[in-house]
Design a protein around this motif. Structure first.
Motif, PDB file in Angstrom:
ATOM      1  N   LEU A  43       0.477  68.101  63.198  1.00 36.05           N
ATOM      2  CA  LEU A  43      -0.650  68.311  64.103  1.00 36.05           C
ATOM      3  C   LEU A  43      -1.290  66.989  64.513  1.00 36.05           C
ATOM      4  O   LEU A  43      -1.581  66.783  65.691  1.00 36.05           O
ATOM      5  N   VAL A  44      -1.474  66.105  63.551  1.00 38.00           N
ATOM      6  CA  VAL A  44      -2.083  64.807  63.853  1.00 38.00           C
ATOM      7  C   VAL A  44      -1.203  64.026  64.824  1.00 38.00           C
ATOM      8  O   VAL A  44      -1.691  63.467  65.805  1.00 38.00           O
ATOM      9  N   ALA A  45       0.095  64.000  64.569  1.00 37.95           N
ATOM     10  CA  ALA A  45       1.009  63.261  65.451  1.00 37.95           C
ATOM     11  C   ALA A  45       1.014  63.852  66.856  1.00 37.95           C
ATOM     12  O   ALA A  45       0.952  63.116  67.853  1.00 37.95           O
ATOM     13  N   LEU A  46       1.066  65.168  66.958  1.00 42.78           N
ATOM     14  CA  LEU A  46       1.053  65.816  68.279  1.00 42.78           C
ATOM     15  C   LEU A  46      -0.242  65.517  69.023  1.00 42.78           C
ATOM     16  O   LEU A  46      -0.234  65.264  70.232  1.00 42.78           O
ATOM     17  N   THR A  47      -1.348  65.533  68.301  1.00 43.01           N
ATOM     18  CA  THR A  47      -2.650  65.254  68.917  1.00 43.01           C
ATOM     19  C   THR A  47      -2.703  63.823  69.445  1.00 43.01           C
ATOM     20  O   THR A  47      -3.150  63.585  70.578  1.00 43.01           O
ATOM     21  N   VAL A  48      -2.230  62.883  68.655  1.00 35.62           N
ATOM     22  CA  VAL A  48      -2.215  61.477  69.086  1.00 35.62           C
ATOM     23  C   VAL A  48      -1.333  61.317  70.321  1.00 35.62           C
ATOM     24  O   VAL A  48      -1.725  60.662  71.295  1.00 35.62           O
ATOM     25  N   LEU A  49      -0.174  61.935  70.303  1.00 40.60           N
ATOM     26  CA  LEU A  49       0.736  61.820  71.452  1.00 40.60           C
ATOM     27  C   LEU A  49       0.132  62.426  72.708  1.00 40.60           C
ATOM     28  O   LEU A  49       0.279  61.882  73.799  1.00 40.60           O
ATOM     29  N   ARG A  50      -0.557  63.539  72.558  1.00 33.87           N
ATOM     30  CA  ARG A  50      -1.209  64.140  73.722  1.00 33.87           C
ATOM     31  C   ARG A  50      -2.332  63.242  74.234  1.00 33.87           C
ATOM     32  O   ARG A  50      -2.417  62.953  75.425  1.00 33.87           O
ATOM     33  N   ASP A  51      -3.190  62.805  73.326  1.00 39.19           N
ATOM     34  CA  ASP A  51      -4.362  62.027  73.724  1.00 39.19           C
ATOM     35  C   ASP A  51      -4.001  60.659  74.295  1.00 39.19           C
ATOM     36  O   ASP A  51      -4.711  60.130  75.142  1.00 39.19           O
ATOM     37  N   GLN A  52      -2.890  60.089  73.837  1.00 40.71           N
ATOM     38  CA  GLN A  52      -2.482  58.765  74.318  1.00 40.71           C
ATOM     39  C   GLN A  52      -1.408  58.854  75.398  1.00 40.71           C
ATOM     40  O   GLN A  52      -0.871  57.834  75.814  1.00 40.71           O
ATOM     41  N   HIS A  53      -1.084  60.067  75.808  1.00 39.08           N
ATOM     42  CA  HIS A  53      -0.041  60.276  76.821  1.00 39.08           C
ATOM     43  C   HIS A  53       1.272  59.613  76.403  1.00 39.08           C
ATOM     44  O   HIS A  53       1.927  58.939  77.197  1.00 39.08           O
ATOM     45  N   GLY A  54       1.638  59.799  75.134  1.00 35.20           N
ATOM     46  CA  GLY A  54       2.850  59.217  74.594  1.00 35.20           C
ATOM     47  C   GLY A  54       2.555  57.929  73.858  1.00 35.20           C
ATOM     48  O   GLY A  54       1.440  57.411  73.888  1.00 35.20           O
ATOM     49  N   SER A  55       3.589  57.419  73.181  1.00 31.86           N
ATOM     50  CA  SER A  55       3.424  56.215  72.383  1.00 31.86           C
ATOM     51  C   SER A  55       4.797  55.676  72.022  1.00 31.86           C
ATOM     52  O   SER A  55       5.786  56.396  72.065  1.00 31.86           O
TER      53      SER A  55
END
Length: 179
Positions: A43-55
């Motif tokens: 969940l944390v990883a998915l949230t970061v990826l969504r909020d940062q538009h990828g990484s």
């Protein structure tokens, strides 16, 4: 054997309460995430990826404060489920860009909706205003920054304003854990 009181310690410490609340939140959260095929770290990883538009994988490792090998395992799980995709960077073919897939975005939305119910259950003793205040205070504490936004001022005020901050605790004592 009777326990001895710790000198210069206030009777109210938040660490144990935060740990208790975290455990309750985690247990409830895991019960709603498991049917979605997710764990809290997913969940944390998915949230970061969504909020940062990828990484990039490397940046994600830094953001998540995880070892790179563990991030690779985490991303393997998410990629197997079709929740993320890894692409070669057009600028540097040695780097991988990680993006949330449409399915990943949908699963994340379902998880967040379920977690909102969990938060309502765990924080049911607080009204809306108290929850807002709690969130703001936790966000401030987690940022490590003072009200004015500077980390240095926050660190200094944390040391000098702490109830146990006696002259001995401000650098003159060898063992600061006793302060």
């Amino acid at each position: 054997m009777a326990s001895l009181p710790v000198l210069n310690q206030p009777p109210r410490r938040s660490g144990a309460l935060l740990e208790q609340l975290t455990r309750r939140m985690r247990l409830h959260a895991e019960s709603v995430l498991t049917p979605l095929g997710l764990r809290p770290r997913h969940l944390v990883a998915l949230t970061v990826l969504r909020d940062q538009h990828g990484s990039t994988q490397q940046a994600l490792s830094t953001t998540l404060m995880m070892d790179r090998a563990n991030v690779v395992g985490l991303l393997n799980d998410l990629e197997t489920d079709g929740l993320i995709e890894r692409l070669r960077s057009p600028e540097d073919r040695r780097r991988h860009l990680v993006q949330l897939t449409d399915e990943g975005g949908k699963r994340l939305a379902k998880a967040e909706f379920a977690l909102a119910r969990v938060e309502d259950e765990v924080l049911c003793a607080l009204d809306t205003g108290q929850r807002d205040t709690l969130y703001d205070l936790l966000q401030l504490a987690a940022s490590g920054h003072g009200v004015d936004g500077t980390a240095a001022d926050a660190a200094l005020s944390c040391v000098t304003d702490a109830p146990a901050a006696t002259p001995e605790c401000l650098g003159e004592a060898e063992d600061t854990e006793t302060c």
